[in-house]
Motif scaffolding. Structure first.
Motif, PDB file in Angstrom:
ATOM      1  N   GLU A 191       0.828  -1.207   0.000  1.00  0.00           N
ATOM      2  CA  GLU A 191       0.000   0.000   0.000  1.00  0.00           C
ATOM      3  C   GLU A 191       0.862   1.256   0.000  1.00  0.00           C
ATOM      4  O   GLU A 191       1.927   1.293   0.612  1.00  0.00           O
ATOM      5  N   ASP A 192       0.355   2.285  -0.661  1.00  0.00           N
ATOM      6  CA  ASP A 192       1.004   3.598  -0.708  1.00  0.00           C
ATOM      7  C   ASP A 192       0.238   4.536   0.210  1.00  0.00           C
ATOM      8  O   ASP A 192      -0.933   4.808  -0.018  1.00  0.00           O
ATOM      9  N   SER A 193       0.922   5.032   1.275  1.00  0.00           N
ATOM     10  CA  SER A 193       0.246   5.883   2.265  1.00  0.00           C
ATOM     11  C   SER A 193      -0.123   7.244   1.697  1.00  0.00           C
ATOM     12  O   SER A 193      -1.002   7.929   2.215  1.00  0.00           O
ATOM     13  N   GLU A 194       0.574   7.678   0.627  1.00  0.00           N
ATOM     14  CA  GLU A 194       0.339   9.014   0.090  1.00  0.00           C
ATOM     15  C   GLU A 194      -0.766   9.044  -0.964  1.00  0.00           C
ATOM     16  O   GLU A 194      -1.367  10.083  -1.206  1.00  0.00           O
ATOM     17  N   LYS A 195      -1.017   7.923  -1.620  1.00  0.00           N
ATOM     18  CA  LYS A 195      -2.076   7.880  -2.628  1.00  0.00           C
ATOM     19  C   LYS A 195      -2.784   6.538  -2.554  1.00  0.00           C
ATOM     20  O   LYS A 195      -2.248   5.561  -2.053  1.00  0.00           O
TER      21      LYS A 195
ATOM     22  N   PRO B 186      -2.431   1.086  -4.408  1.00  0.00           N
ATOM     23  CA  PRO B 186      -1.587  -0.017  -3.945  1.00  0.00           C
ATOM     24  C   PRO B 186      -1.098  -0.878  -5.108  1.00  0.00           C
ATOM     25  O   PRO B 186      -1.725  -0.943  -6.169  1.00  0.00           O
ATOM     26  N   ARG B 187       0.021  -1.538  -4.898  1.00  0.00           N
ATOM     27  CA  ARG B 187       0.554  -2.479  -5.883  1.00  0.00           C
ATOM     28  C   ARG B 187       0.304  -3.903  -5.402  1.00  0.00           C
ATOM     29  O   ARG B 187       0.273  -4.162  -4.198  1.00  0.00           O
TER      30      ARG B 187
ATOM     31  N   GLU C  46      -0.378  -2.096 -10.598  1.00  0.00           N
ATOM     32  CA  GLU C  46      -0.841  -1.052  -9.673  1.00  0.00           C
ATOM     33  C   GLU C  46      -2.348  -0.873  -9.813  1.00  0.00           C
ATOM     34  O   GLU C  46      -2.858  -0.772 -10.932  1.00  0.00           O
TER      35      GLU C  46
END
Length: 234
Positions: free
Chosen positions: A131-135, A138-139, A199
């Motif tokens: 997971e991407d905390s900024e957007k 997630p991949r 993604e």
């Protein structure tokens, strides 16, 4: 002159006035001298007291400076210790991460070379979410393997679905809907293993809960199917 009274006064001589004048002058002189004496004594006492206070002030200033220097040194030492501790913690975390990754890869290759007895053919070896905390993008990474004897190439496709809730309502999305994917991105052809990754772009407000994975071969004399459910936050 029956109502008249005779008053007799003593006339003071010049010597009497001079005498009293001298007495007054002497008294004034004594008062002046005494005042000067006591004033000088008080001044000396005040000077001594000021010198004493000055010395005490110097002592306190010296003590304050020493304490301040000690405080600065301790603060700097604490910062260095804290930085060293923080660097050590970060190093340990990084090494643990590398170790976990190596162990995961080792298990992965062991499963390919020496799979469990109950596993044969098409197998879902791993599925990870990063997971991407900024957007909200997630991949994912899916690893398919062929357990047992790798005597043939496996060809087929995989279907991935994401279950969750949107505004409190149950929703199911195909991964194909959640990104700029094409059909070929979810096809596989391998003998030992293959990675499928990409993604995702999740809808605003969507709460992901579970991923359902289903892989199928085709073109074989006996086709194979592998299925697995993975919690999103596992």
């Amino acid at each position: 002159m029956s109502g008249s009274r005779l008053i007799v006064t003593q006339q003071k001589t010049l010597a009497w006035y001079i005498g009293w004048g001298i007495v007054v002058l002497v008294a004034l002189a004594v008062s002046y001298v005494a005042g000067r004496y006591f004033s000088a004594a008080e001044r000396q006492e005040a000077i001594k007291r000021a010198d004493f206070l000055q010395e005490e002030l110097k002592k306190f200033q010296s003590a304050y400076q020493q304490v301040n220097e000690d405080l600065v040194m301790q603060t700097q030492s604490a910062k260095v210790d804290n930085q060293s501790s923080q660097q050590l913690v970060e190093t340990v975390k990084r090494l643990q991460s590398v170790q976990n990754k190596l162990e995961s890869e080792l298990r992965f290759y062991r499963n390919i070379m020496a799979p469990e007895l109950d596993k044969q053919g098409l197998t879902i070896a791993e599925f990870d979410i990063i997971e991407d905390s900024e957007k909200n993008s997630p991949r994912f990474k899916l690893v398919l393997t062929q357990a047992g004897k790798q005597e043939q190439f496996l060809k087929g496709n995989v279907d991935l679905k994401l279950k969750g809730k949107l505004a409190g309502v149950d929703k199911v999305y195909s991964f194909k809907e959640l990104g700029t994917f094409q059909a070929k991105h979810f096809q596989f052809q391998f003998r030992y293993f293959q990675n499928i990754e990409g993604e995702l772009s999740l809808p605003e407000g969507f709460i992901a809960e579970e991923v359902v994975i289903k892989a199928r071969t085709h073109g074989l004399r006996k086709n194979q199917t592998a299925e697995k459910q993975v919690n999103w936050n596992s």
